[in-house]
Design an enzyme around this catalytic site. Structure first.
Site, PDB file in Angstrom:
ATOM      1  N   SER A  74       0.827  -1.207   0.000  1.00  0.00           N
ATOM      2  CA  SER A  74       0.000   0.000   0.000  1.00  0.00           C
ATOM      3  C   SER A  74       0.856   1.249   0.000  1.00  0.00           C
ATOM      4  CB  SER A  74      -0.922   0.045   1.210  1.00  0.00           C
ATOM      5  OG  SER A  74      -1.574   1.312   1.233  1.00  0.00           O
ATOM      6  N   LYS A 131      -3.982  -6.589   3.954  1.00  0.00           N
ATOM      7  CA  LYS A 131      -4.117  -5.502   2.962  1.00  0.00           C
ATOM      8  C   LYS A 131      -5.591  -5.190   2.707  1.00  0.00           C
ATOM      9  CE  LYS A 131      -3.388  -2.468  -0.170  1.00  0.00           C
ATOM     10  NZ  LYS A 131      -3.360  -2.669  -1.598  1.00  0.00           N
ATOM     11  N   HIS A 175      -6.747  -3.205   5.592  1.00  0.00           N
ATOM     12  CA  HIS A 175      -6.171  -1.862   5.429  1.00  0.00           C
ATOM     13  C   HIS A 175      -7.057  -1.030   4.497  1.00  0.00           C
ATOM     14  CE1 HIS A 175      -4.054   1.006   2.870  1.00  0.00           C
ATOM     15  NE2 HIS A 175      -3.288   1.284   3.915  1.00  0.00           N
ATOM     16  N   ASN A 176      -7.393  -1.603   3.346  1.00  0.00           N
ATOM     17  CA  ASN A 176      -8.211  -0.866   2.380  1.00  0.00           C
ATOM     18  C   ASN A 176      -9.609  -0.586   2.925  1.00  0.00           C
ATOM     19  OD1 ASN A 176      -5.986  -1.298   0.804  1.00  0.00           O
ATOM     20  ND2 ASN A 176      -7.131  -1.891  -1.015  1.00  0.00           N
ATOM     21  N   GLU A 231      -9.408   2.240   5.145  1.00  0.00           N
ATOM     22  CA  GLU A 231      -9.258   3.407   4.262  1.00  0.00           C
ATOM     23  C   GLU A 231     -10.639   3.870   3.754  1.00  0.00           C
ATOM     24  OE1 GLU A 231      -6.325   2.635   1.157  1.00  0.00           O
ATOM     25  OE2 GLU A 231      -7.649   3.588  -0.294  1.00  0.00           O
TER      26      GLU A 231
END
Ligand code: ATR
Length: 471
Positions: free
Chosen positions: A128, A184, A187-188, A191
């Site tokens: 990222s 990940k 994480h997104n 976000e």
């Protein structure tokens, strides 16, 4: 012939920048892209570097030092499987295949088993940081066999971002199989939550308090000096300053209000529902994007549906701004608590052995959600490695407690003004649900038992009971 340290497949922007990052750190990289003109243009733009052109996968593999390392960075899905299938004909036991794209964690679980069964190593690596991060240092989340990770730890450490406070590399081994791509994905998803929360704060500041674009830019820049200090707040300030060369107006005002998505937020929501893990802020963010895309329906509904709002924002403007900042921060904490709890549930379910403190640590730099706040998240898990929920950490709960009156005021003001705040609202509802010792689910159990004899448990004795509710 000089052999490359690594073969790289997929020269879209992220791929090109990762290659340049590796090369800058002294690695010789052989590069391949399905469309050869892209490879040639890339090499023409970057002359004199330790890059080796490969026109075919066979040529790429032929250029590599043994045991070989090949990194794939192409569109997630069937393209990755097709490339792996071709590579498996060309590689041999002991070689390492790395998937650095945005693959679904279940695909990485499957590919890890399949590739390892053939005697090769596999790593599914979440990367990222966008284009800039790929070039100057992303946050890197590798999953797979630990021994495979150790083979490329030096390379990944070199190209990773370094955390602002202690310069620690934003890289850590996440766990087996698809663990890296799972992290990940979350994480997104976080976000998505952050972006929706910031967008709602913008709506309240703009429509509620009447801030101009210049004032919005100043407000977010000021917020970026405090506890909200983060990449997303920083770029938000920047966005409000940008002018449109076509019309000479503020660029933000000519951007259509339809948000697109590539699907990682949806994947997280889908998996969280499967796992029974509540991530309402992230769900609200995914739904928020879907609702935004119903633009033509919304235009019609705006004329047809009553929306009588009962209130203007009352009180001092500076006070209003401070309250919105507090509500945003408390909501952000709630969203991160949900995301971390999802990681913990998934880790148990999938055997990923995730270390939440390390994950927070490597998100401190390089990635899109990098933020000062992640230092606090990291410290919370250092204090208690198996903290059941981030909200239970004493420092975190004190931070929320101090902002609770503002949080409630902002959400209720928004409701009275008719400004939608799905993420701010549900972040607060998550907090209130989590801290409520007795929820009204007793009634739901009563209803289930009455209409379907689904039975219920009691508060005063063990066992499952069925009642005659007509008595
Ligand atoms: P972006 O949106 O950033 O362009 P993407 O669409 O996710 O990225 O991925 C694009 C990369 O995947 C490109 O390198 C693309 O190769 P081309 O330049 O030839 O289009 C690569 N890619 C996509 N599908 C592929 C496939 N089936 N086989 C090989 N490479 C593929």
């Amino acid at each position: 012939m000089h052999r490359a340290d690594l073969g790289f497949i997929g020269l879209a922007v992220m791929g090109q920048n990762l290659v340049l990052n590796m090369e800058r750190h002294g690695y010789a990289v052989a590069v391949y892209n399905r469309t050869t003109t892209r490879t040639d243009e890339f090499l023409e733009r970057n002359p004199g570097l330790k890059l080796i052109r490969a026109a075919t996968l066979a040529e790429l593999v032929d250029r590599l030092a043994r045991p070989r390392i090949v990194m794939i960075m192409v569109q997630a899905g069937p393209a990755v499987d097709a490339i792996i299938a071709d590579l498996l004909h060309l590689l041999e036991a002991g070689d390492l295949v790395i998937d650095g794209g945005n693959s679904h964690f279940k695909d990485s679980d499957r590919r890890a088993a399949y590739i390892q069964a053939q005697g090769l190593d596999f790593l599914g690596v979440g990367v990222s940081g966008g284009e800039e991060g790929a070039l100057w240092g992303p946050s890197i989340m590798p999953g797979g066999a630990r021994a495979a990770f150790v083979r490329v730890e030096g390379l990944l450490t070199a190209i990773s971002a370094k955390a602002p406070r202690d310069q620690a590399p934003c890289l850590a081994y996440m766990g087996p199989r698809g663990a890296g791509h799972y992290v990940k994905m979350v994480h997104n998803a976080i976000e998505y939550g952050d972006m929706q929360l910031i967008a709602e704060a913008y709506d309240l500041l703009h429509r509620g308090l009447g801030l101009t674009n210049a004032e919005l830019a100043d407000t977010f820049a000021e917020w970026n000096e405090g506890e909200l200090d983060s990449f997303l707040i920083e770029i938000t300030a920047q966005i409000f300053r940008a002018m449109d060369p076509l019309t000479n107006q503020a660029l933000i005002d000519v951007v259509l209000d339809k948000a697109a998505q590539k699907g990682t937020g949806k994947w997280a929501s889908q998996d969280a529902l499967d796992l029974g893990a509540p991530i309402p802020t992230i769900n609200a963010a995914v739904v928020g994007r879907i609702l935004s895309s119903l633009k033509s329906e919304r235009i019609q509904a705006a004329d047809r549906l009553p929306g009588r709002a009962d209130g203007q924002w009352t009180g001092d403007r500076e006070e209003g701004k401070a309250a919105i900042r507090d509500a945003l921060y408390a909501s952000k904490i709630s969203a991160y608590a949900q995301g971390m709890a999802l990681l913990s549930t998934a880790s148990a379910e999938y055997g990923y052995e995730l270390q939440l403190g390390e994950i927070a640590a490597i998100w401190r730099g390089g990635c899109i959600i990098r933020a000062r706040f992640l230092e606090d998240v990291m410290c919370a898990y250092q204090r208690d490695r198996i903290l059941p929920n981030l909200l239970l950490d004493p420092a975190i709960s004190a931070a929320v407690g101090a902002r609770l009156p503002s949080w409630r005021r902002v959400v209720s003001h928004a409701v009275l003004m008719g400004i939608p705040v799905p993420a701010l609202g549900t972040s607060l509802a998550y907090y209130d649900s989590y801290r409520t010792a007795r929820l009204p689910a007793n009634l739901i159990q009563g209803q289930r038992d009455l209409f379907g004899a689904h039975t219920y448990e009691r508060i005063d004795r063990p066992g499952n009971f069925h009642a005659d509710w007509s008595r």
